[in-house]
Design an enzyme around this catalytic site. Structure first.
Site: not given
Ligand code: CA2
Length: 146
Positions: A24, A101, A19, A78, A11-12
């Site tokens: 990221y 990650h 963002r 997540a 997800p996301n």
């Molecule tokens: O670091 C990672 O790859 C994560 O798996 C990314 C997840 C987070 O919940 C994990 O703890 C670590 C979230 C991805 C959300 O990605 C976004 C990208 C841009 C804006 C908002 C969220």
């Protein structure tokens, strides 16, 4: 036929590049897919790259990998930190699984420090951005060739 690797994203991750660049980076999901395709070509594996915001879909795809793929790269987003359903699906796999990650989850909030995915993963890579996916593909390619 080169071995097929599933690369599954949770997800996301479709929001990448839009963002939170400080966490990221600036690469989009399409950039990430292109990097994986590049690396797949370079190390002789075929790549199936997908993203979903839905836990059940992720479980379906992990089950599909049982018959369709020789290895799995998984960024469960997540769901990494919450999903026993994802862990149960992974537990059935006999192929190597690399958890990836983009961010270093251990430098972040405490709730990101625990991963259900790690309990079923062959290896874990965190904090290297898209390079982590490349390293994961390399490692899988080497294992499959051995
Ligand atoms: O670091 C990672 O790859 C994560 O798996 C990314 C997840 C987070 O919940 C994990 O703890 C670590 C979230 C991805 C959300 O990605 C976004 C990208 C841009 C804006 C908002 C969220």
């Amino acid at each position: 036929m080169p071995p097929l690797i599933f690369i599954l994203n949770g997800p996301n991750l479709n929001l990448l590049g839009e963002r939170e660049p400080a966490v990221y980076g600036r690469e989009t999901l399409a950039d990430l897919e292109a990097a994986c395709r590049d690396e797949g070509r370079a190390c002789g594996v075929a790549v199936e790259f997908r993203q979903t915001n839905h836990e059940g879909k992720l479980v379906d795809w992990i089950q599909e990998a049982r018959h369709a793929a020789r290895g799995l790269v998984l960024n469960a987003g997540a769901y990494t930190h919450t999903s026993i359903a994802v862990l149960d699906a992974l537990s059935v796999l006999t192929m190597p699984v690399i958890e990836v990650h983009l961010s270093n989850i251990f430098r972040r909030e405490a709730f990101r420090h625990h991963s259900y995915v790690s309990m079923a993963a062959t290896g874990v890579i965190a904090g290297l951005g898209s390079d982590g996916y490349r390293v994961a593909l390399r490692a899988l390619a080497r294992r499959l060739a051995a």
